[in-house]
Motif scaffolding. Structure first.
Motif, PDB file in Angstrom:
ATOM      1  N   ASP A  30       0.872  -1.171   0.000  1.00 23.99           N
ATOM      2  CA  ASP A  30       0.000   0.000   0.000  1.00 23.99           C
ATOM      3  C   ASP A  30       0.914   1.227   0.000  1.00 23.99           C
ATOM      4  O   ASP A  30       1.361   1.697   1.045  1.00 23.99           O
ATOM      5  CB  ASP A  30      -0.905  -0.017   1.227  1.00 23.99           C
ATOM      6  CG  ASP A  30      -1.881   1.146   1.259  1.00 23.99           C
ATOM      7  OD1 ASP A  30      -1.631   2.167   0.578  1.00 23.99           O
ATOM      8  OD2 ASP A  30      -2.889   1.042   1.977  1.00 23.99           O
ATOM      9  N   HIS A  31       1.222   1.725  -1.185  1.00 21.99           N
ATOM     10  CA  HIS A  31       2.155   2.848  -1.320  1.00 21.99           C
ATOM     11  C   HIS A  31       1.596   4.142  -0.737  1.00 21.99           C
ATOM     12  O   HIS A  31       2.352   4.974  -0.253  1.00 21.99           O
ATOM     13  CB  HIS A  31       2.563   3.027  -2.778  1.00 21.99           C
ATOM     14  CG  HIS A  31       3.425   1.922  -3.291  1.00 21.99           C
ATOM     15  ND1 HIS A  31       4.718   1.732  -2.883  1.00 21.99           N
ATOM     16  CD2 HIS A  31       3.159   0.925  -4.174  1.00 21.99           C
ATOM     17  CE1 HIS A  31       5.236   0.688  -3.491  1.00 21.99           C
ATOM     18  NE2 HIS A  31       4.303   0.171  -4.276  1.00 21.99           N
ATOM     19  N   GLU A  32       0.273   4.294  -0.765  1.00 27.34           N
ATOM     20  CA  GLU A  32      -0.341   5.480  -0.166  1.00 27.34           C
ATOM     21  C   GLU A  32      -0.069   5.492   1.341  1.00 27.34           C
ATOM     22  O   GLU A  32       0.326   6.523   1.905  1.00 27.34           O
ATOM     23  CB  GLU A  32      -1.842   5.509  -0.425  1.00 27.34           C
ATOM     24  CG  GLU A  32      -2.526   6.717   0.206  1.00 27.34           C
ATOM     25  CD  GLU A  32      -4.042   6.661   0.081  1.00 27.34           C
ATOM     26  OE1 GLU A  32      -4.651   7.747   0.097  1.00 27.34           O
ATOM     27  OE2 GLU A  32      -4.620   5.558  -0.020  1.00 27.34           O
TER      28      GLU A  32
ATOM     29  N   ASP B  42       2.167   8.110   3.515  1.00 29.42           N
ATOM     30  CA  ASP B  42       1.588   8.763   4.689  1.00 29.42           C
ATOM     31  C   ASP B  42       2.487   8.597   5.918  1.00 29.42           C
ATOM     32  O   ASP B  42       2.575   9.502   6.749  1.00 29.42           O
ATOM     33  CB  ASP B  42       0.190   8.197   4.960  1.00 29.42           C
ATOM     34  CG  ASP B  42      -0.543   8.966   6.032  1.00 29.42           C
ATOM     35  OD1 ASP B  42      -0.627  10.213   5.925  1.00 29.42           O
ATOM     36  OD2 ASP B  42      -1.029   8.319   6.982  1.00 29.42           O
TER      37      ASP B  42
ATOM     38  N   ASP C 146       1.975  12.876   0.634  1.00 23.44           N
ATOM     39  CA  ASP C 146       0.706  12.518   0.015  1.00 23.44           C
ATOM     40  C   ASP C 146       0.941  11.723  -1.254  1.00 23.44           C
ATOM     41  O   ASP C 146       1.863  12.010  -2.023  1.00 23.44           O
ATOM     42  CB  ASP C 146      -0.093  13.771  -0.342  1.00 23.44           C
ATOM     43  CG  ASP C 146      -0.559  14.530   0.890  1.00 23.44           C
ATOM     44  OD1 ASP C 146      -0.887  13.873   1.895  1.00 23.44           O
ATOM     45  OD2 ASP C 146      -0.584  15.771   0.850  1.00 23.44           O
ATOM     46  N   LEU C 147       0.094  10.736  -1.467  1.00 23.75           N
ATOM     47  CA  LEU C 147       0.111   9.938  -2.686  1.00 23.75           C
ATOM     48  C   LEU C 147      -1.309   9.438  -2.907  1.00 23.75           C
ATOM     49  O   LEU C 147      -1.965   8.994  -1.963  1.00 23.75           O
ATOM     50  CB  LEU C 147       1.075   8.756  -2.544  1.00 23.75           C
ATOM     51  CG  LEU C 147       1.299   7.893  -3.780  1.00 23.75           C
ATOM     52  CD1 LEU C 147       2.035   8.675  -4.871  1.00 23.75           C
ATOM     53  CD2 LEU C 147       2.090   6.638  -3.412  1.00 23.75           C
ATOM     54  N   GLN C 148      -1.771   9.528  -4.142  1.00 16.96           N
ATOM     55  CA  GLN C 148      -3.077   8.968  -4.481  1.00 16.96           C
ATOM     56  C   GLN C 148      -3.063   7.481  -4.133  1.00 16.96           C
ATOM     57  O   GLN C 148      -1.999   6.851  -4.117  1.00 16.96           O
ATOM     58  CB  GLN C 148      -3.349   9.135  -5.976  1.00 16.96           C
ATOM     59  CG  GLN C 148      -3.534  10.558  -6.433  1.00 16.96           C
ATOM     60  CD  GLN C 148      -4.914  11.094  -6.088  1.00 16.96           C
ATOM     61  OE1 GLN C 148      -5.825  10.376  -5.693  1.00 16.96           O
ATOM     62  NE2 GLN C 148      -5.070  12.389  -6.230  1.00 16.96           N
ATOM     63  N   PRO C 149      -4.229   6.869  -3.875  1.00 15.82           N
ATOM     64  CA  PRO C 149      -4.267   5.438  -3.580  1.00 15.82           C
ATOM     65  C   PRO C 149      -3.529   4.631  -4.648  1.00 15.82           C
ATOM     66  O   PRO C 149      -3.807   4.759  -5.849  1.00 15.82           O
ATOM     67  CB  PRO C 149      -5.760   5.120  -3.577  1.00 15.82           C
ATOM     68  CG  PRO C 149      -6.408   6.418  -3.181  1.00 15.82           C
ATOM     69  CD  PRO C 149      -5.563   7.486  -3.842  1.00 15.82           C
ATOM     70  N   THR C 150      -2.565   3.828  -4.197  1.00 16.95           N
ATOM     71  CA  THR C 150      -1.696   3.052  -5.073  1.00 16.95           C
ATOM     72  C   THR C 150      -1.332   1.754  -4.362  1.00 16.95           C
ATOM     73  O   THR C 150      -0.638   1.789  -3.347  1.00 16.95           O
ATOM     74  CB  THR C 150      -0.408   3.834  -5.408  1.00 16.95           C
ATOM     75  OG1 THR C 150      -0.753   5.117  -5.946  1.00 16.95           O
ATOM     76  CG2 THR C 150       0.473   3.083  -6.386  1.00 16.95           C
ATOM     77  N   THR C 151      -1.803   0.626  -4.881  1.00 14.64           N
ATOM     78  CA  THR C 151      -1.540  -0.670  -4.261  1.00 14.64           C
ATOM     79  C   THR C 151      -0.982  -1.629  -5.300  1.00 14.64           C
ATOM     80  O   THR C 151      -1.458  -1.673  -6.432  1.00 14.64           O
ATOM     81  CB  THR C 151      -2.829  -1.258  -3.660  1.00 14.64           C
ATOM     82  OG1 THR C 151      -3.316  -0.366  -2.657  1.00 14.64           O
ATOM     83  CG2 THR C 151      -2.587  -2.630  -3.046  1.00 14.64           C
TER      84      THR C 151
ATOM     85  N   MET D 142      -4.299   1.691  -9.056  1.00 12.30           N
ATOM     86  CA  MET D 142      -4.051   3.053  -8.583  1.00 12.30           C
ATOM     87  C   MET D 142      -5.138   4.015  -9.042  1.00 12.30           C
ATOM     88  O   MET D 142      -5.848   3.766 -10.006  1.00 12.30           O
ATOM     89  CB  MET D 142      -2.696   3.551  -9.067  1.00 12.30           C
ATOM     90  CG  MET D 142      -2.589   3.761 -10.546  1.00 12.30           C
ATOM     91  SD  MET D 142      -0.959   4.407 -10.955  1.00 12.30           S
ATOM     92  CE  MET D 142      -1.214   4.859 -12.659  1.00 12.30           C
TER      93      MET D 142
END
Length: 160
Positions: free
Chosen positions: A65-67, A71, A76-81, A112
């Motif tokens: 879970d890169h977001e 964090d 900040d990063l948009q949801p990215t898995t 993402m």
């Protein structure tokens, strides 16, 4: 992959056309296949995890879970898995034919959310990997991998 398969050439051709459209819109690098999801990242990820868990031939090896990682360092990063999964019985013979494939195996799906809110599902094209590593593209295992990836991407995207 579950009860449905994308073995129908027309359906696969449609997904390939959609993937090329996303690439043309600046969404991908060479060797990546990208499809658009009808759901948010969390739902798309859960769909894939459920499909992997219900398939005796696949195992989920890792989830990144890169977001959440961003964090954890106040970024900040948009949801990215990224989901990492595979089948050692299928992958091992491929690795025996080209050990450099180990850099690209096990398989991965990137799910993402883009800046415009669109959710996409991306994976490495097995034909591209075969060419990259000098694997005979006529190897039927590549077709099996390709079918599995396109099916999982379709499940994640709600196109099952």
């Amino acid at each position: 992959m579950g009860e449905k398969s994308l073995s129908d050439n027309g359906e696969r051709e449609s997904m390939a056309t959609d993937a090329r459209r996303l690439v043309a819109d600046g969404g991908s690098d060479d060797g990546l296949v990208t499809v658009e999801s009808d759901a948010d990242v969390e739902t798309s990820v859960e769909r894939v995890k459920d499909a992997i868990e219900s398939n005796d031939d696949l195992g989920l090896m890792a989830e990144f879970d890169h977001e959440a990682n961003a964090d954890s360092v106040d970024r900040d990063l948009q949801p990215t898995t990224v989901l990492v999964f595979g089948n050692p019985d299928l992958g091992t013979p491929l690795l025996q034919s080209a050990r450099t494939l180990a850099i690209d195996l096990p398989q991965k799906l990137l799910i993402m959310q883009r800046a415009d809110g669109t959710v996409t599902v991306t994976y490495n094209d097995p034909a591209y990997l075969a060419d990259r590593h000098g694997v005979d593209e006529g190897d039927e295992r590549l077709d099996t991998v390709s079918d599995a990836l396109s099916s999982l991407a379709a499940v994640a995207a709600g196109q099952e």
